[in-house]
Structure formats: C-alpha cells, structure tokens
Design a protein around this motif. Structure first.
Motif, PDB file in Angstrom:
ATOM      1  N   LYS A 195      -8.368  -3.862   1.617  1.00 22.58           N
ATOM      2  CA  LYS A 195      -8.347  -5.290   1.277  1.00 22.58           C
ATOM      3  C   LYS A 195      -9.531  -5.674   0.394  1.00 22.58           C
ATOM      4  O   LYS A 195      -9.376  -6.366  -0.600  1.00 22.58           O
ATOM      5  CB  LYS A 195      -8.361  -6.141   2.558  1.00 22.58           C
ATOM      6  CG  LYS A 195      -6.958  -6.352   3.124  1.00 22.58           C
ATOM      7  CD  LYS A 195      -6.812  -7.667   3.866  1.00 22.58           C
ATOM      8  CE  LYS A 195      -7.718  -7.737   5.082  1.00 22.58           C
ATOM      9  NZ  LYS A 195      -7.320  -8.753   6.054  1.00 22.58           N
ATOM     10  N   LEU A 223      -1.135   3.836  10.172  1.00 22.19           N
ATOM     11  CA  LEU A 223      -1.585   2.585   9.556  1.00 22.19           C
ATOM     12  C   LEU A 223      -0.635   1.450   9.936  1.00 22.19           C
ATOM     13  O   LEU A 223      -1.078   0.363  10.341  1.00 22.19           O
ATOM     14  CB  LEU A 223      -1.662   2.759   8.029  1.00 22.19           C
ATOM     15  CG  LEU A 223      -2.174   1.569   7.234  1.00 22.19           C
ATOM     16  CD1 LEU A 223      -3.589   1.172   7.661  1.00 22.19           C
ATOM     17  CD2 LEU A 223      -2.172   1.889   5.726  1.00 22.19           C
ATOM     18  N   TYR A 265      -7.854  -0.274   6.532  1.00 22.95           N
ATOM     19  CA  TYR A 265      -7.125  -1.415   5.969  1.00 22.95           C
ATOM     20  C   TYR A 265      -8.097  -2.468   5.417  1.00 22.95           C
ATOM     21  O   TYR A 265      -7.883  -3.018   4.334  1.00 22.95           O
ATOM     22  CB  TYR A 265      -6.224  -2.018   7.044  1.00 22.95           C
ATOM     23  CG  TYR A 265      -5.421  -3.205   6.574  1.00 22.95           C
ATOM     24  CD1 TYR A 265      -4.449  -3.056   5.586  1.00 22.95           C
ATOM     25  CD2 TYR A 265      -5.642  -4.468   7.115  1.00 22.95           C
ATOM     26  CE1 TYR A 265      -3.709  -4.149   5.149  1.00 22.95           C
ATOM     27  CE2 TYR A 265      -4.901  -5.564   6.687  1.00 22.95           C
ATOM     28  CZ  TYR A 265      -3.944  -5.402   5.709  1.00 22.95           C
ATOM     29  OH  TYR A 265      -3.216  -6.468   5.280  1.00 22.95           O
ATOM     30  N   GLU A 266      -9.180  -2.717   6.164  1.00 23.32           N
ATOM     31  CA  GLU A 266     -10.180  -3.686   5.689  1.00 23.32           C
ATOM     32  C   GLU A 266     -10.780  -3.232   4.355  1.00 23.32           C
ATOM     33  O   GLU A 266     -10.972  -4.036   3.449  1.00 23.32           O
ATOM     34  CB  GLU A 266     -11.291  -3.889   6.733  1.00 23.32           C
ATOM     35  CG  GLU A 266     -10.844  -4.683   7.963  1.00 23.32           C
ATOM     36  CD  GLU A 266     -10.210  -6.037   7.600  1.00 23.32           C
ATOM     37  OE1 GLU A 266     -10.768  -6.755   6.738  1.00 23.32           O
ATOM     38  OE2 GLU A 266      -9.151  -6.354   8.172  1.00 23.32           O
ATOM     39  N   ILE A 296       4.031  -0.840   3.649  1.00 21.37           N
ATOM     40  CA  ILE A 296       3.459   0.502   3.538  1.00 21.37           C
ATOM     41  C   ILE A 296       4.564   1.442   3.049  1.00 21.37           C
ATOM     42  O   ILE A 296       5.646   1.489   3.644  1.00 21.37           O
ATOM     43  CB  ILE A 296       2.883   0.962   4.889  1.00 21.37           C
ATOM     44  CG1 ILE A 296       1.724   0.024   5.262  1.00 21.37           C
ATOM     45  CG2 ILE A 296       2.405   2.415   4.836  1.00 21.37           C
ATOM     46  CD1 ILE A 296       1.263   0.150   6.685  1.00 21.37           C
ATOM     47  N   THR A 344       2.596  -7.072   4.877  1.00 18.32           N
ATOM     48  CA  THR A 344       2.037  -5.808   4.414  1.00 18.32           C
ATOM     49  C   THR A 344       3.154  -4.769   4.368  1.00 18.32           C
ATOM     50  O   THR A 344       3.857  -4.576   5.350  1.00 18.32           O
ATOM     51  CB  THR A 344       0.920  -5.337   5.365  1.00 18.32           C
ATOM     52  OG1 THR A 344      -0.082  -6.356   5.404  1.00 18.32           O
ATOM     53  CG2 THR A 344       0.299  -4.044   4.886  1.00 18.32           C
ATOM     54  N   LEU A 357      -1.559  -1.964  12.411  1.00 21.89           N
ATOM     55  CA  LEU A 357      -1.547  -3.328  11.877  1.00 21.89           C
ATOM     56  C   LEU A 357      -0.518  -4.223  12.540  1.00 21.89           C
ATOM     57  O   LEU A 357      -0.538  -5.437  12.351  1.00 21.89           O
ATOM     58  CB  LEU A 357      -1.249  -3.283  10.363  1.00 21.89           C
ATOM     59  CG  LEU A 357      -2.299  -2.590   9.501  1.00 21.89           C
ATOM     60  CD1 LEU A 357      -1.794  -2.473   8.061  1.00 21.89           C
ATOM     61  CD2 LEU A 357      -3.609  -3.367   9.529  1.00 21.89           C
ATOM     62  N   ILE A 417       0.869  -1.186   0.000  1.00 30.23           N
ATOM     63  CA  ILE A 417       0.000   0.000   0.000  1.00 30.23           C
ATOM     64  C   ILE A 417       0.899   1.227   0.000  1.00 30.23           C
ATOM     65  O   ILE A 417       1.722   1.400   0.909  1.00 30.23           O
ATOM     66  CB  ILE A 417      -0.901   0.034   1.260  1.00 30.23           C
ATOM     67  CG1 ILE A 417      -1.736  -1.242   1.363  1.00 30.23           C
ATOM     68  CG2 ILE A 417      -1.796   1.269   1.246  1.00 30.23           C
ATOM     69  CD1 ILE A 417      -2.485  -1.382   2.693  1.00 30.23           C
ATOM     70  N   GLU A 423      -0.406  -8.261  11.747  1.00 33.25           N
ATOM     71  CA  GLU A 423       0.232  -8.523  10.457  1.00 33.25           C
ATOM     72  C   GLU A 423       1.732  -8.360  10.606  1.00 33.25           C
ATOM     73  O   GLU A 423       2.205  -7.707  11.529  1.00 33.25           O
ATOM     74  CB  GLU A 423      -0.220  -7.483   9.405  1.00 33.25           C
ATOM     75  CG  GLU A 423      -1.694  -7.274   9.286  1.00 33.25           C
ATOM     76  CD  GLU A 423      -2.277  -8.135   8.187  1.00 33.25           C
ATOM     77  OE1 GLU A 423      -1.503  -8.569   7.317  1.00 33.25           O
ATOM     78  OE2 GLU A 423      -3.495  -8.396   8.234  1.00 33.25           O
TER      79      GLU A 423
END
Lengths: 290, 288
Positions: free
Chosen positions: B276, B21, B272-273, B163, B161, B25, B3, B29
């Motif tokens: 996704k 963010l 984030y959801e 970023i 993930t 997470l 992302i 994650e």
C-alpha cells in the motif's frame, strides 16, 4: 534416434535439475531447452554459444498518424483491445492484421516482429539448442518448434542417439509444441496436492497427443502418503514410476555451483537419477524391440 | 487495488503467497482471489471454495456456408494464422490455429462466414471463507490460455482488494494476467534459476509499467546474489520465508501457510501494508 521430453505441469518440480543430470549421464545426445520464456538449463551446462540467430515471428500493427482520420473503425473492430486513442499497444496486439485490412484510408501497416533469439552452443556434454523469447513477446510455441527442429537436425547430422529436451511448465501452447515427435515424456512431479493435480492434467495432454509417459517423483519423502497416492494413480493409468528421488540440499548446492547434481556428489539423489536414466533408456530400447 | 503474484520460475511459491495474502486480509478487506494460472490452477486445492457458478469460455472460429461461398480466397488471404484455406471449391478451417480476430467473416464479400463459439475452457466462481474466488481452467489439449485468462479477469470487479495468481514464465499468458495490476509481487528463491527468471520477470513487469517487489522464498540454502540484484535494481524485498520442512509439508497437504502456522498472518499483513505504501501517491489509472 529417440526424442525424450521432460515435463511437469507444475513448475519448480525439478525438471531442469534432472535434465542437467541426464545430460551428464546419457551418451551421444543433443540437448534442447524448450522453456523459452524462462530458460535455465544453460545455468547448469556452461554453454559456449557457437551460433546466434534472430527469431522473427508475427507482426504488430503501426498507425500512421498523418494519414489517420480517427474514424475509430479499427478500435471498434479489434477483438484484443489493442488500439486505444488511435495508438496500438504492441503488447496487446496479436498481429492479426484485421485493422490494416479494414482501415478506409490505409493508415495501418503491419510490421514484422523480432520476438527472440535462438542459439546453438557447445557444452561439455554435447550440443545444446536454446532460446530466449523477447520480453512480453508472443509466439513462444513457434520458438519452441524452432528449437526442437534444430535439435533434431543436429541429431540427424551427427548421427546421435537421443534428443533430450527440457520442457516448459503448464499444458498450453509451448508444451503442445514441445510434444511433437516425442518418443517418451518423463513427467517430474512432487508429492504435494498441487503437484498431483497438475500431473493428472499433463498426463491428459500426453494421452491427447499419443505420447507415452513415465513418471519421476521428486522429493518423494516430503510426504510419503502422497507419494503412495501418486504411485496408485500411475498404476491405475498404466504409467511406470521410473524413479523416486529424495529431498536433499545437494541439489541446490550443485545448482549454486552451476553443475549437474550427478557431477557434484554421488549421494542418494545422484544414485536415483542414475537409476532413472537406466529406466528411461531401457524403456526406449524395449520400445524399439517391441 | 489489484495485486498480482508472479514469478518467472515455476514452483517458487506464488500460490502459497496468493492464498495466504488473501486469507490474511479477509477480516479487514473485501478480498477477491483470481487464479489466472489456467493451465495448472492450484488455488482451489488450498482454498477449497464452494463453487456457485460456472461458464464455458469460447473462442470464435469461422463456419463457412459453402452455398454462399464463391471460393474467392479472401478469407485465407486475410488470415494471419493460416487457420482457413481455400482449395479449389472447398474451404478448410483449422480451429486450433484460429485466434478469433473476426477478420475473415467481416471481410468475406459474400457474407458466407459466420463465427461459431468453440469451447476451450471454463471459468468457475464461488467463495471460500468470505473470499470471492474465481478461477479458470484451460481444457486439456487446448493451446491458448490468454482467452481463458481474459475471462477470469472480467470478474475483477471495481472495488476491494483483488489478488491475482499468475502463471509462471514471461510470455503472453503472464502479460495477460499481470496487465492492469497496481502492483506485482514477484516470488522467487535464492538460487541461480530463481535469479535468472526473476530478472526476466522484472523486465516484463517494467515493460508493462507496473511497480514490483520481491518475496524471497526458501531462504537459507542457495546464495545471496538475488538480494544483491534487488539492491542494485532498487527492488524492495517485502517478505522472506525460510526453507522449512514444516512449511513444505503444510504445502504438500494443501494447507495454506497462515492456517497451519497462524503466526505468519502478521507477516502477510505487513507485506500488504508495504505494498500500500509503495502504491500510495500513484493514481492508478488502470483498466479493470
């Protein structure tokens, strides 16, 4: 003629709002927007475009599929990973021409690239030179150089006293290009740790290229302890703090109406920017005497 | 999933969004934060990472062996950047102009040109609160950010993930940083400047074929034109953050939003959801 450039390192500290107000306060000047990949100054100055010119710069490789024997030499040698499956990705291609020089069957030609436009406009505050870099294009530094050169030409032709340029954020290629020939860089910062960190780097760039700098602390009351630290830092570097501008929603309100804040009201921000311009013009006048 | 967090206009809150963010997470994650704003990197100010390694970034520039050189001028002829010139029996190089394409050394008939690395920046890696942290820093006075950005992105890894904090603007450093992302968050503010630069940023990520969504920061002042634009262009607004002096003061002290105001964590998890969901069904054939 004196050339003033407004920089900040960190984006969003208020460069363009301040340039818009300086445009309204300074007499006999030409304005230039050197933030060519996200230009905003025109939103405060309502320009009417008098001249629009295409900006051709750099090249992009093109592969002739009929000639290509898929030997893959170009793919192997390209340092920018711009050729995949015998096709050129124009976004990754840096236009070096290496591939077209080494292709054994001369299947690759270099095509000229139109990478943006530049404009000369009239505004209520005097002439404005601005530009728009094409989407995902390179060579912003060269387009900045073109904007600066045109502004200088107008200043000389019309016998103006100042060029006032809105600079790009950062410290890289377009900033370095904006700095050439500048008499004074006004560095707009904010009292945040990020703003302070970025200020030190942009001070470093000015010093590297020998351009005198002056600092303006915008939204100084957001964190007065940080403001004091910026003032201490500037003192240690022998850089004058020309102004401390308070946080005020008037800046955003003026922006929404599309006018410089000094034309919108005569509140605290407008008074501070008035002082700022006196300091800038005073420093330049002293420089001339000295 | 990669992302990227970009903006067009500077100072809209990219760093705020990227760091909060990442921190939201980290408990669920494996998270890696890449600060690709190598001209003015700021994520470290908020993350205070422990740096465990650093490597210089070099760009190759030509070095000419004048004993072998016949001054034929081939190198100058093939250099698209005018970084090498032959004047009578001298070869001049201008390393600041060199893009390191390698054409001159490869094509020199006498093999008189080798390439020497010239340091233009540094990449540092480390960790902060269980998050892998990597950032790059362009050396003050150097012009070319993309090679440093490329080096930072080599650390993206193959899983978890990632970023990416992207520099402002829409030109080559932005393209270099955003390229290869599965999704791009565009952070903007509801002002004419914010909207003007958002439109440019949207055009850029669309050119790269990357889906995007908007984070609208400092709502409450400004106007409603940004929302209208997003509705018209069918770009989802995934999170709004009000103009709030408390948020601004936390930022000024280098405190990540979700650390100062932990109630924001759920908003970032929700963001984030949504990302996704929006990337689901795509089979991201992206280069890492």
């Amino acid at each position: 003629m004196e050339e003033i450039l407004i920089l900040s390192g960190k984006g969003g500290t208020g460069k363009t709002s301040i340039v818009g107000s300086l445009a309204a306060l300074a007499k006999n000047k030409v304005l230039a927007d050197c933030d060519v990949d996200a230009a905003d100054l025109h939103l405060l100055l309502s320009p009417s475009v008098k001249q629009e010119t295409e900006f051709w710069s750099g090249q992009v490789a093109v592969i002739d599929k009929d000639r290509c024997t898929e030997c893959s030499l170009c793919q192997d040698l390209c340092r920018f990973d711009a050729i995949k499956n015998f096709e050129v990705d124009p976004v990754s291609c840096e236009g070096c021409g290496f591939c077209s020089n080494i292709c054994p069957v001369e299947a690759i030609t270099m095509k000229e690239n139109m990478s943006g436009h530049w404009f000369i406009s009239d505004t209520a505050y005097g002439p404005l030179v601005h530009a728009r870099l094409g989407i995902a294009q390179e060579n912003s530094g060269k387009l900045v150089a073109q904007v600066r050169q045109q502004a200088r030409k107008i200043a000389e032709e019309q016998n103006l006293d100042y060029t006032i340029s809105d600079g790009p954020p950062g410290i890289g290629c377009p900033v370095i290009s904006s700095l050439s020939g500048v008499n004074l860089a006004l560095l707009v910062t904010e009292p945040t740790l990020s703003g302070m960190h970025d200020l030190e780097r942009v001070v470093g760039v000015c010093r590297h290229f020998g351009v005198p700098a002056m600092v303006c602390i915008n939204k100084y009351d957001l964190n007065e302890e940080n403001t004091r630290q910026i003032e201490d830092y500037c003192r240690s570097q022998d850089i004058k703090v020309a102004s401390r501008i308070p946080f005020d929603n008037a800046v955003t309100e003026a922006l929404v109406r599309g006018v410089p804040v000094v034309e919108y009201d005569d509140g605290r921000v407008s008074r501070e920017i008035g002082k700022l311009w006196q300091n800038i013009s005073g420093m330049l006048a002293n420089g001339r005497k000295g | 999933m990669i992302i990227s967090v970009a903006s067009g206009k500077g100072g809209t809150g990219k760093t705020l969004v990227a760091t909060s963010l990442a921190l939201s997470l980290k408990d669920t994650e494996s998270v890696r934060l890449l600060d690709c704003d190598v001209e003015e990197p700021n994520d470290h100010v908020f993350m205070k990472p422990v740096i465990t390694g650093s490597e210089p970034v070099y760009i190759m520039a030509p070095a000419v062996d004048e004993d072998k050189c016949t001054f034929c001028g081939k190198c100058a002829e093939v250099c698209a950047y005018k970084a090498i010139a032959v004047i009578k029996d001298h070869v001049l190089t201008f390393p600041q102009l060199c893009h390191g394409c390698g054409a001159c050394s490869y094509l020199c008939p006498e093999k008189a040109i080798t390439e020497e690395g010239r340091e233009i920046g540094v990449v540092e890696r480390g960790h902060a609160e269980g998050i892998d942290f990597i950032h790059g820093m362009l050396t003050v006075g150097e012009a070319m950010a993309p090679p440093v950005i490329r080096k930072v992105k080599e650390h993206a890894g193959d899983s978890g993930t990632v970023i990416i904090d992207v520099p402002p603007g829409t030109s080559c450093p932005v393209v270099e940083a955003v390229k290869g992302s599965d999704f791009c968050l565009l952070v903007t503010e509801p002002t004419p400047f914010g909207l003007n630069d958002l439109v440019l940023a949207v055009e850029t990520v669309r050119e790269l074929g990357i889906p995007c969504g908007v984070v609208l920061n400092r709502t409450g002042v400004g106007d409603t034109k940004t929302e209208a634009y997003c509705a018209k262009e069918n770009i989802p607004i995934l999170l709004t953050i009000p103009l709030d002096m408390e948020i601004a003061r936390l930022y000024s002290r280098g405190v990540p939003l979700i650390k100062g105001l932990p109630q924001w964590k759920d908003s970032f998890l929700g963001l984030y959801e949504r990302v996704k969901e929006l990337t689901d069904g795509r089979n991201p054939d992206t280069e890492r």
